[in-house]
Write a protein that holds these residues in place. Structure first.
Motif, PDB file in Angstrom:
ATOM      1  N   GLN A 165      50.541 -89.659  -2.757  1.00 50.35           N
ATOM      2  CA  GLN A 165      50.881 -88.248  -2.955  1.00 50.35           C
ATOM      3  C   GLN A 165      51.755 -88.132  -4.189  1.00 50.35           C
ATOM      4  N   GLU A 210      54.440 -85.804  -5.997  1.00 43.91           N
ATOM      5  CA  GLU A 210      55.363 -84.734  -5.662  1.00 43.91           C
ATOM      6  C   GLU A 210      56.180 -84.339  -6.882  1.00 43.91           C
ATOM      7  N   ASP A 267      59.412 -81.713  -7.712  1.00 46.98           N
ATOM      8  CA  ASP A 267      60.439 -80.849  -7.115  1.00 46.98           C
ATOM      9  C   ASP A 267      60.281 -80.753  -5.599  1.00 46.98           C
ATOM     10  N   GLY A 268      59.899 -81.889  -4.957  1.00 44.51           N
ATOM     11  CA  GLY A 268      59.773 -81.933  -3.501  1.00 44.51           C
ATOM     12  C   GLY A 268      58.487 -81.363  -2.936  1.00 44.51           C
ATOM     13  N   ARG A 269      57.582 -80.855  -3.788  1.00 48.19           N
ATOM     14  CA  ARG A 269      56.297 -80.290  -3.334  1.00 48.19           C
ATOM     15  C   ARG A 269      55.163 -81.222  -3.720  1.00 48.19           C
ATOM     16  N   ILE A 270      54.190 -81.351  -2.833  1.00 45.01           N
ATOM     17  CA  ILE A 270      53.007 -82.153  -3.155  1.00 45.01           C
ATOM     18  C   ILE A 270      52.150 -81.351  -4.128  1.00 45.01           C
ATOM     19  N   VAL A 271      51.899 -81.924  -5.301  1.00 44.71           N
ATOM     20  CA  VAL A 271      51.115 -81.229  -6.324  1.00 44.71           C
ATOM     21  C   VAL A 271      49.757 -81.888  -6.555  1.00 44.71           C
TER      22      VAL A 271
END
Length: 166
Positions: free
Chosen positions: A81, A83, A85-89
């Motif tokens: 995965q 990520e 800024d803490g988001r899965i992109v």
């Protein structure tokens, strides 16, 4: 006829030897297959000699956003995965490079890569690989072609596609 048969047997022996010598191991095959068909198998073999096979388990971090990256990685098996800024992109799998932007720019990781499924990957020390590519234009062309192919694949997976005319 004897000479004709002997020449044919000799040619078959050469083909057999070449195929056997340039056979790739299971973990090397995804890398070899990711190369454009124009890349010579000997160049692929030379690149593979620069890599170490590594394993990682779910939860392991391969890169950390903003931190320096020592290795260029090529996923042979598993899922990672990406990520920001803490988001899965994004999600990367077999045939994808990790750390290629850092390798090309020399800068820190632009995202964090976290193993999602058990991973086998080829790890290339960035300095060692960079020195090898600078010393051998054929290897540089092979790696550039592989990066380009990988980038197109990542764009297609992201849904961004490739702009017309590129």
């Amino acid at each position: 006829e004897v000479i004709f048969v002997a020449v044919n047997v000799g040619q078959l022996a050469i083909l057999w030897y070449y195929a056997r010598r340039h056979r790739f191991a299971e973990h090397e095959s995804p890398f070899a297959n990711s190369m454009p068909s124009s890349v010579d198998r000997r160049s692929i073999r030379r690149l593979l000699k620069l890599a170490n096979l590594r394993r990682a388990e779910p939860g392991d971090r391969l890169t950390t956003e903003g931190a320096l990256v020592d290795e260029l990685m090529f996923i042979a098996e598993g899922v990672v995965q990406i990520e920001k800024d803490g988001r899965i992109v994004a999600v990367c799998g077999p045939g994808d490079f990790l750390g290629e932007m850092s390798f090309v720019s020399g800068g820190p990781a632009s995202a964090t890569a976290v193993v999602a499924r058990p991973l086998r990957y080829l790890a290339f020390n960035q300095m060692r690989l960079r020195n090898a590519l600078e010393a051998d234009s054929e290897l540089k062309q092979a790696m550039d072609a592989s990066f380009n192919r990988n980038l197109v694949g990542k764009l297609a997976k992201s849904g961004m596609g490739v702009p017309a005319g590129t």
